[in-house]
Design a protein around this motif. Structure first.
Motif, PDB file in Angstrom:
ATOM      1  N   GLU A  13       0.732  -1.166   0.044  1.00  0.00           N
ATOM      2  CA  GLU A  13      -0.124   0.077   0.047  1.00  0.00           C
ATOM      3  C   GLU A  13       1.023   1.127   0.240  1.00  0.00           C
ATOM      4  OE1 GLU A  13      -3.286   2.458   2.710  1.00  0.00           O
ATOM      5  OE2 GLU A  13      -2.555   0.187   3.245  1.00  0.00           O
ATOM      6  N   GLU A  70      -4.541  -2.852  -1.711  1.00  0.00           N
ATOM      7  CA  GLU A  70      -4.908  -3.337  -0.535  1.00  0.00           C
ATOM      8  C   GLU A  70      -5.331  -4.774  -0.657  1.00  0.00           C
ATOM      9  OE1 GLU A  70      -6.288  -3.071   2.402  1.00  0.00           O
ATOM     10  OE2 GLU A  70      -5.329  -0.969   2.729  1.00  0.00           O
ATOM     11  N   ASP A 118      -6.366   1.749  -1.894  1.00  0.00           N
ATOM     12  CA  ASP A 118      -6.677   2.422  -0.864  1.00  0.00           C
ATOM     13  C   ASP A 118      -5.770   3.875  -0.970  1.00  0.00           C
ATOM     14  OD1 ASP A 118      -7.104   3.944   1.582  1.00  0.00           O
ATOM     15  OD2 ASP A 118      -6.212   2.428   2.981  1.00  0.00           O
ATOM     16  N   GLU A 149     -10.851  -1.342   1.016  1.00  0.00           N
ATOM     17  CA  GLU A 149      -9.851  -2.204   1.655  1.00  0.00           C
ATOM     18  C   GLU A 149     -10.232  -3.472   1.399  1.00  0.00           C
ATOM     19  OE1 GLU A 149      -8.122  -1.001   4.016  1.00  0.00           O
ATOM     20  OE2 GLU A 149      -8.706   1.162   4.702  1.00  0.00           O
TER      21      GLU A 149
END
Length: 474
Positions: free
Chosen positions: A182, A225, A241, A334
């Protein structure tokens, strides 16, 4: 081929019915009925469900770590700075996404992400730079593999090291773990010596398969994510994300003739297949710019897919490569979980922008056959986050073998693991009594007897056991 209004209406009309008949989750709503009961009320009338919802109220933990319903218990599996790897170093910190696999002789393998961003010297317990398993010696993150034996003993070793901000990911049908970075850091930023923002594959069964880590560049470079693989068609679905602008849901279409399997993803060319971002239309054929526009459970959107111009994002982040009206966005995409022939997808906020600390959240179901996206869960803003009772900020999720979803909470204030039935009634499973850190990595063991989850900070994996039972559908 783009969906027209007539085709979308036909598909959306049967989407809900199909899920109601075949889905393990079906149509979810969000009324927070943590202790709702199906037993007769004061007037002798029952609720018509035949079983009590959930497992009862949570009991405070005398050890101050994990509150559980009566009859349930937990044990610590790994604890950063306390337990050690086979090599002698401490378990790394900041546990995140996790997957469970059946191991040899009745053991369970768990591949555990460690969400550590930036240079190694920033962290007290980074993922050790195990020989042959390092992508970038400047990065602190990675994955460990945890083996829980039948007698309760535990072994842990490095699966991949030198990656950054390993948050969520996904389990593959061929028994491996896809871990996502991420971050969008390029070489030379935040102490990195290589480019980051990729997916890596970790095989818990074969340590040699993890040597010389190679990013799966075909899946794109962005703030990854979760990822799931459609076992029938081979498509990968991936969440991002990110904000400014909000992130995207992606689909990767494999090249003609490609067949998934152990070690196959690392053979892909960097530009193999097609990476696409989603574009939603409503029942009137109007473009939907952000998933926050949906305010009712059962909302169904048709989905088209738009090719990504530059998936490696050398000069412009992928989400910024699209003009207004080209793609649909969502705030904090998510966790995902593949079940019921499609992908459950979490958007941790249900608004385009979220001022202050207020959380809410959504869970959607994408049906690839009908190309529809259906809103299953819509959580309201938690008016009193420091008080126990309400749930917000969904993050990692799993489909429970006992029906419905189990959701890890990443909101404000009190943090929970909670369940949601087919009709949306929710109930608590656990509460973090240690600190205000989020829960992560929620996953059941292959036999369904143990629920594993993490307290992200400082990094604690727990195994929860108890009288699990089938939850009422309605």
């Amino acid at each position: 081929m783009p969906l027209n209004r007539r085709e979308f209406t036909k598909r959306s009309a049967v989407a809900g019915a199909g899920l109601a008949l075949t889905g393990a989750v079906g149509a979810l709503a969000t009324a927070p009925e943590a202790l709702a009961s199906d037993e007769p009320d004061a007037h002798g009338a029952g609720h018509g469900h035949g079983r009590t919802l959930g497992y009862g109220p949570l009991v405070a933990d005398p050890d101050g770590m994990l509150a559980l319903p009566e009859g349930f218990s937990y044990r610590v599996v790994t604890h950063s700075g306390v337990t050690r790897l086979e090599s002698g170093e401490f378990t790394p910190s900041h546990h995140d996404g996790t997957a469970a696999f059946a191991g040899p002789r009745g053991s369970t393998y768990l591949v555990n992400n460690h969400e550590l961003k930036g240079p190694r010297e920033k962290w007290e317990h980074p993922v050790p730079l195990a020989e042959g398993l390092v992508y970038d010696p400047g990065a602190a993150g990675g994955c460990t593999v945890v083996e829980v034996h039948r007698d309760g003993t535990v072994a842990e070793w490095v699966g991949v090291a030198g990656t950054s901000t390993n948050c969520a990911g996904g389990r593959t049908a061929w028994g491996t773990w896809l871990t996502g970075e991420e971050t969008e850091d390029l070489a030379g930023k935040n102490g990195m010596t290589k480019d980051h923002g990729y997916i890596f594959e970790v095989d818990p069964h074969d340590r040699r398969a993890n040597l010389a880590p190679k990013p799966i560049k075909a899946f794109g470079r962005y703030a990854h994510e979760a990822v799931v693989i459609d076992p029938k068609h081979g498509h990968a679905y991936l969440t991002e994300d990110a904000s400014g602008p909000n992130g995207l849901l992606f689909r990767w279409v494999p090249p003609h003739g490609f067949e998934h399997g152990r070690g196959k993803l690392r053979t892909l060319a960097d530009d193999a297949g097609v990476l696409q971002a989603f574009k939603c239309i409503d029942s009137s054929g109007r473009f939907v710019d952000d998933l926050s526009r949906a305010t009712r459970i059962g909302t169904v959107y048709g989905v088209d897919w738009v090719d990504v111009p530059d998936r490696d994002a050398r000069t412009t982040p992928v989400r910024k490569q699209f003009a207004a009206g080209q793609v649909t966005r969502a705030r904090k995409l998510e966790g995902m979980w593949w079940a019921d022939g499609g992908a459950y997808v979490v958007s941790s906020y249900a608004r385009e922008e979220s001022p202050g600390a207020a959380h809410d959240g959504q869970v959607w179901f994408y049906d690839p056959k009908r190309r529809t996206l259906t809103l299953k869960v819509l959580l309201g803003v938690n008016a009193a986050p420091d008080e126990d009772g309400a749930f917000d900020g969904p993050d990692n999720i799993t489909v429970s073998p006992y029906g419905g979803l189990v959701i890890a909470e990443d909101g404000e204030g009190v943090q929970h693991l909670f369940g949601a039935t087919d009709s949306g009634r929710t109930y608590p499973i656990a509460r973090n009594d240690l600190n205000d850190s989020e829960f992560t990595g929620v996953v059941f063991s292959p036999d369904g007897e143990t629920l594993f989850a993490n307290i992200q900070t400082p990094g604690i994996m727990v195994a929860i056991t108890g009288p699990w039972r089938r939850q009422p559908r309605r």
